[in-house]
Design a protein around this motif. Structure first.
Motif, PDB file in Angstrom:
ATOM      1  N   SER A 146       0.826  -1.207   0.000  1.00  0.00           N
ATOM      2  CA  SER A 146       0.000   0.000   0.000  1.00  0.00           C
ATOM      3  C   SER A 146       0.862   1.259   0.000  1.00  0.00           C
ATOM      4  O   SER A 146       0.565   2.236  -0.707  1.00  0.00           O
ATOM      5  N   HIS A 149       2.375   1.835  -3.408  1.00  0.00           N
ATOM      6  CA  HIS A 149       1.388   2.440  -4.306  1.00  0.00           C
ATOM      7  C   HIS A 149       1.221   3.931  -3.999  1.00  0.00           C
ATOM      8  O   HIS A 149       1.138   4.760  -4.916  1.00  0.00           O
ATOM      9  N   ARG A 150       1.218   4.282  -2.723  1.00  0.00           N
ATOM     10  CA  ARG A 150       1.004   5.676  -2.321  1.00  0.00           C
ATOM     11  C   ARG A 150       2.098   6.595  -2.838  1.00  0.00           C
ATOM     12  O   ARG A 150       1.810   7.712  -3.316  1.00  0.00           O
ATOM     13  N   PHE A 158       5.900  -0.631 -10.224  1.00  0.00           N
ATOM     14  CA  PHE A 158       6.348  -1.396  -9.061  1.00  0.00           C
ATOM     15  C   PHE A 158       7.041  -2.657  -9.556  1.00  0.00           C
ATOM     16  O   PHE A 158       6.510  -3.376 -10.413  1.00  0.00           O
ATOM     17  N   PHE A 222      -2.568  -1.964  -7.742  1.00  0.00           N
ATOM     18  CA  PHE A 222      -1.779  -1.988  -8.973  1.00  0.00           C
ATOM     19  C   PHE A 222      -2.536  -2.688 -10.102  1.00  0.00           C
ATOM     20  O   PHE A 222      -3.296  -3.631  -9.876  1.00  0.00           O
ATOM     21  N   THR A 225      -0.647  -6.291 -13.644  1.00  0.00           N
ATOM     22  CA  THR A 225       0.357  -7.043 -12.894  1.00  0.00           C
ATOM     23  C   THR A 225       0.879  -8.201 -13.738  1.00  0.00           C
ATOM     24  O   THR A 225       0.181  -8.751 -14.599  1.00  0.00           O
ATOM     25  N   LYS A 242       0.790   1.780 -11.392  1.00  0.00           N
ATOM     26  CA  LYS A 242      -0.194   2.632 -10.754  1.00  0.00           C
ATOM     27  C   LYS A 242      -0.835   3.489 -11.842  1.00  0.00           C
ATOM     28  O   LYS A 242      -0.154   4.302 -12.478  1.00  0.00           O
TER      29      LYS A 242
END
Length: 243
Positions: A146, A149-150, A158, A222, A225, A242
């Protein structure tokens, strides 16, 4: 109900894990790279090269390399012109990385002690987030995902390199025998630390398989993937965007 997490094959209170993992990495920091060569026959270098090739770091990009203490991934990305912040929860690992950077004449990296579950960085400031052989040691993996992602910008990517579940018949059994019986003995002989390397092997076995971890990455927000197994899933490159 107590919040319990795995520490190798042991289930412990979640509040204990960060400290116990910290002790492991403080113990192994000075011999970490030597042991990586010994345990993998030098193959970890090839895996890391492949990982960075997938990340495709670009000149001027800002990249957060989490759990990157000794600098292995950061050095490779900096060579391609990226602006890299190297973060690790363990100061001993960061100290090893700083020493290696000085020895190699590599400057321009930012070194920052950080907990992957509670990053101090602002929202949406990095173009990419990388973590290699570190996420399985995080107490609450979903919190680290998390946070990744932030701190990523929209359009940010990622990438995670981690040991996974070997799926090749025959090789799986041979690897299990090697890792459980021989790796702790190698740790004892080279690093004088059998227990830390026993934990590191056990932590691989307790980590989610490739499909389950991909689902965790998607649950963190996300998109697109992807999982790329290497050597039948001995290690895997996980990625997501993202958007």
């Amino acid at each position: 109900m107590n919040d319990t997490v795995s520490f190798g094959y042991e289930d412990i209170d979640a509040s204990e894990k960060t400290g116990r993992v910290g002790e492991v990495f403080s113990n192994v920091a000075s011999k970490y790279d030597v042991m990586n060569d010994a345990m993998s026959g030098g193959m970890h270098r090839l895996w890391k090269n492949r990982f960075v090739a997938r990340v495709k770091p670009q000149h001027g990009e800002t990249i957060l390399d989490m759990a990157g203490g000794t600098g292995d991934i950061a050095f490779r990305m900096a060579d391609r012109g990226a602006s890299v912040t190297v973060s690790d929860i363990n100061q001993d690992m960061l100290d090893v990385g700083l020493e290696r950077a000085v020895e190699r004449g590599i400057d321009g990296l930012v070194w920052s002690r950080q907990n992957a579950e509670e990053l101090s960085f602002s929202n949406r400031i990095f173009d990419a987030y990388t973590i290699a052989f570190g996420i399985r040691n995080v107490t609450h993996i979903e919190k680290a995902l998390s946070e990744a992602h932030r701190v990523l910008k929209y359009g940010g990517r990622f990438y995670c390199l981690e040991f996974s579940s070997v799926e090749w018949p025959g090789f799986k059994e041979a690897y299990d025998l090697y890792s459980h019986r021989l790796v702790p003995q190698i740790g004892k002989a080279i690093a004088g630390d059998e227990d830390s390397y026993r934990y590191l092997i056990e932590s691989i076995r307790r980590f989610p398989n490739m499909a389950d971890f991909e689902r965790m990455i998607r649950s963190a927000g996300f998109e697109n993937t992807r999982v790329e197994p290497i050597m039948g899933g001995l290690v895997a490159i996980h990625s997501g965007w993202k958007v």
